[in-house]
Design an enzyme around this catalytic site. Structure first.
Site, short mmCIF file in Angstrom:
data_model
loop_
_atom_site.label_atom_id
_atom_site.label_comp_id
_atom_site.label_asym_id
_atom_site.label_seq_id
_atom_site.Cartn_x
_atom_site.Cartn_y
_atom_site.Cartn_z
N ASP A 71 0.81 -1.07 0.08
CA ASP A 71 -0.01 -0.02 -0.12
C ASP A 71 0.94 1.26 0.05
OD1 ASP A 71 0.75 0.27 2.52
OD2 ASP A 71 -0.76 -0.11 3.63
N SER A 72 0.26 2.41 -0.09
CA SER A 72 0.98 3.62 -0.10
C SER A 72 1.57 4.30 1.10
CB SER A 72 0.40 4.88 -0.67
OG SER A 72 -0.75 5.20 0.04
N ASP A 128 -2.14 8.78 -2.21
CA ASP A 128 -3.41 9.55 -2.57
C ASP A 128 -3.88 10.26 -1.46
OD1 ASP A 128 -4.27 6.91 -1.90
OD2 ASP A 128 -6.20 7.35 -2.58
N ASP A 256 -8.74 -6.85 -2.61
CA ASP A 256 -8.01 -7.07 -1.22
C ASP A 256 -8.90 -6.65 -0.25
OD1 ASP A 256 -7.70 -4.15 -1.55
OD2 ASP A 256 -6.44 -4.31 0.22
N CYS A 306 -11.67 -28.37 6.39
CA CYS A 306 -12.73 -29.08 6.39
C CYS A 306 -12.46 -30.55 5.95
CB CYS A 306 -13.28 -28.39 4.94
SG CYS A 306 -14.20 -26.73 5.47
ZN LIG Z 1 -12.90 -25.24 4.28
#
Ligand SMILES: [Zn+2]
Length: 349
Positions: A71-72, A128, A256, A306
């Site tokens: 990021d900036s 920005d 993101d 899972c």
């Molecule tokens: Zn899962």
């Protein structure tokens, strides 16, 4: 322009300090995560830019070969200043802020770019000026003008750094700028057209484009349409599974969002449901009804969690607050996001 060595759309979790909390890079690869977003100011603080430059960047630090976006550095400083003006101020020169010792510092567009080069990112983001959602039109206009001015300085600094570091064409990172303008479409269009005239590899959807009903879908489409189709389109900070499905439909390609990892650490686990545009469905794993539940979180999911563990075990791990709970929960929620981007990459969509 060096093309990104990744398929699109892509979802990038937040690895603020060079780690997606509780996961290592093998965990990331195993759940299909192909890239991350790191935080420039946090990494500048520790382990420090000199060290990162010396070892060849944050990818070396992390043992990660995927896509890294930095990021900036603006978000953190702006959030601080938006909360309290006593913490600093924003001028055309840069962002003035107080550090721990109460000394005044300045963070400029040039600082942002040179720091991101030291971090060794694949995509650098221009500093920005973003506004809180309740800003008046005068402040919105100022934000757009300053964003354009800073983008020009970022581009010039980018070119200086490429020369200084003798980077070859194949090792050049990409430079993205951010389209501001709040809910004002004229300002968004002006911001986009002036940034496009400066010339960047990609453009981000900046600011809070969220209403009380959630993401402003029409505005999201309007801004996506302002960006030429041969440039990358980054919907910064987005979103829920449903938001991403919608935004990808408008042409946004890079996402993101801190939601899946943060929710995981709070025991809010996702159910992947591709019916009706990915409605939000959750398992709140700490609820007592899961204490003896022998089924996985989501029986359609192929993640490590899972495939190997029951809701009952997850419930137990959360109850005793073992670190494994956060790791297994994060793996599952991230896999939900990568399943979505894999689904969206299919040509039938
Ligand atoms: Zn899962």
């Amino acid at each position: 322009m060096t093309p990104l060595k990744t398929r699109l759309p892509i979802y990038l979790p937040d690895a603020t300090r060079g780690v997606v909390k509780s996961l290592d890079t093998n965990d990331l690869l195993n759940c299909g995560v192909e890239g991350v977003v790191v935080n420039t100011l946090h990494l500048a603080e520790t382990p420090g830019l000199d060290y990162l430059r010396k070892i060849g960047g944050v990818k070396k630090l992390m043992g990660f070969e995927g896509l890294v976006v930095s990021d900036s550095g603006g978000w953190q400083l702006f959030s601080l200043i938006h909360r309290s003006n006593s913490q600093g101020s924003i001028t055309n020169d840069g962002v003035f802020f107080k550090n721990g010792t109460n000394r005044k510092n300045i963070f400029t567009p040039e600082d942002s770019i040179s720091s991101q080069f030291d971090i060794g990112s694949d995509i650098l983001i221009c500093l920005d000026d973003f506004t809180p959602p309740n800003s008046n039109s005068l402040r919105e206009r100022e934000s757009v003008e300053r964003t354009i001015l800073w983008a020009q300085r970022c581009k010039a600094e980018f070119e200086r750094q490429v020369d200084k570091r003798s980077l070859s064409d194949t090792s050049l990172p990409l430079l993205f700028s951010v389209i501001q303008g709040g809910f004002d479409r004229k300002l968004r269009a002006q911001c986009a057209s002036e940034l496009i005239a400066i010339g960047f590899d990609g453009y981000g959807y900046g600011g809070y484009a969220v209403t009380e009903n959630g993401l402003d879908l029409e505005l999201s489409k309007f801004v996506a349409d302002l960006i030429p189709n041969d440039k990358y389109k980054f919907a910064l900070g987005s979103g829920t599974l449903s938001d991403i499905a919608n935004l990808a439909g408008y042409g946004w390609q890079i996402f993101d969002c801190t939601l899946p990892t943060r929710d995981a650490r709070h025991g809010r686990l996702y159910i992947y449901n591709s019916a009706l545009n990915f409605p939000a469905e959750y398992v709140y794993i700490e609820r007592s009804k899961f204490s003896e539940d022998q089924s996985p979180i989501d029986d359609t999911c192929d993640c490590h969690t899972c495939k190997n563990f029951t809701k009952s075990y997850l419930h137990h791990l959360f109850k005793i607050k073992d670190f494994t709970a956060y790791r297994l929960a994060t793996i599952h929620n991230l896999r939900c996001y990568t399943r979505l981007t894999e689904f969206l990459r299919k040509p039938s969509i």
